[in-house]
Design an enzyme around this catalytic site. Sequence first.
Site, mmCIF file in Angstrom:
data_model
loop_
_atom_site.group_PDB
_atom_site.id
_atom_site.type_symbol
_atom_site.label_atom_id
_atom_site.label_comp_id
_atom_site.label_asym_id
_atom_site.label_seq_id
_atom_site.Cartn_x
_atom_site.Cartn_y
_atom_site.Cartn_z
ATOM 1 N N THR A 105 0.872 -1.246 0.007
ATOM 2 C CA THR A 105 0.035 0.093 -0.022
ATOM 3 C C THR A 105 0.723 1.266 0.040
ATOM 4 O O THR A 105 1.911 1.114 0.318
ATOM 5 C CB THR A 105 -0.935 -0.161 1.335
ATOM 6 N N GLY A 108 -11.005 -1.634 3.154
ATOM 7 C CA GLY A 108 -9.962 -1.318 4.226
ATOM 8 C C GLY A 108 -9.657 -0.166 4.614
ATOM 9 O O GLY A 108 -10.614 0.752 4.231
ATOM 10 N N ASP A 109 -8.757 -0.072 5.669
ATOM 11 C CA ASP A 109 -8.544 1.164 6.159
ATOM 12 C C ASP A 109 -8.103 2.367 5.552
ATOM 13 O O ASP A 109 -8.355 3.473 5.851
ATOM 14 C CB ASP A 109 -7.502 1.063 7.409
ATOM 15 N N GLY A 122 -1.407 -1.914 6.602
ATOM 16 C CA GLY A 122 -1.263 -3.245 7.236
ATOM 17 C C GLY A 122 -2.609 -3.742 7.096
ATOM 18 O O GLY A 122 -3.436 -3.263 6.444
ATOM 19 N N GLY A 175 -6.278 -4.117 7.202
ATOM 20 C CA GLY A 175 -7.353 -3.127 7.276
ATOM 21 C C GLY A 175 -8.218 -3.315 8.551
ATOM 22 O O GLY A 175 -8.530 -2.233 9.144
HETATM 23 N N1 ASP Z 1 -4.177 -1.663 4.686
HETATM 24 C C1 ASP Z 1 -4.179 -2.142 3.353
HETATM 25 C C2 ASP Z 1 -5.853 -2.856 3.515
HETATM 26 O O1 ASP Z 1 -6.084 -3.586 4.444
HETATM 27 C C3 ASP Z 1 -3.419 -3.099 3.030
HETATM 28 C C4 ASP Z 1 -2.120 -3.104 3.284
HETATM 29 O O2 ASP Z 1 -1.583 -1.779 3.712
HETATM 30 O O3 ASP Z 1 -1.225 -3.930 3.188
HETATM 31 O O4 ASP Z 1 -6.483 -2.649 2.444
#
Ligand code: ASP
Length: 287
Positions: free
Chosen positions: A156, A186-187, A208, A210
């Site tokens: 990301t 996601g977040d 990370g 989400g």
């Molecule tokens: N945060 C992202 C999500 O969960 C994924 C990532 O940051 O690796 O969509």
Amino acid sequence: MTAIAVHGGAGAEAPGERDARRASVARAAEEGWAVLVAGGHALDAVIAAVAVLEDDPLFNAGLGSVLTVDGVVEMDASVMTGDTLEAGAVGAVTGVCSPVRLARAILVEGREVLLVGEPAQQLARRHGLATCAPEALITEEARRRWQERRAPGGETVGAVARDAAGHLAAATSTGGVTGKRRGRLGDSAVIGAGTYADDALGAGSATGPGEAIIRLCLVRSALDLLARGADAPRAAAESLATLQGRLGAAAGIVLLDPRGDVGVAHTTASMPAAYRRSSTAGTVVLD
Ligand code: ASP
């Protein structure tokens, strides 16, 4: 202090891609820095930086996004500006080359904060943003990862900046996690979780898992630590320690405090990151 910090996702990288990813985040930081030194707004700087990485197939955002369980791309992105607290976010969009620019279009329209799916995509056409066939965003590597049901690798992208006028902004963009169900947000689409900016508090972008990041409102939690007196590196590390302790999740974050001091931390194997500040010469590239 003028400052920009960029991350290229918390995860576990293929060793062969490490150097190229670090070169790309440095290039993204420099692109954002050029906006800041030209007197541009922090929001334009973070969008310029994130757009570089959306176009780069080595990252899970825009071109190179991971695939859903059905083998399609659905992307999330968000932006926020700390002077007015305006924010824009998109979720589960496809066929849009730069989701972060689409998130800005939502911010500029000011009607909603978060728009998902087809209605958000229509906005791209209305704002003259580049669109493409949904398959055009799928790289061979993303297809292979999906076929092999490989665990999510991170990648990301996100950025935070402070401009010469003292305004802060943050932006995050992602294809999400490999094998997610369609419609999963996601977040990176959620203000407060993956992205937040407030001139009075600081700015942050997270990466990370989400679901865990949303539950903890990770970026906003980190900014609360700043408000309680932690410096930026400590707020970044402590927010991730809480995420690990409470939810067992490893993640990464970049933060700026209101003065432009940088905090970068990750509890995953790696997270390429780079920052540049008016107080130091050149771009600093981290792990
Ligand atoms: N945060 C992202 C999500 O969960 C994924 C990532 O940051 O690796 O969509």
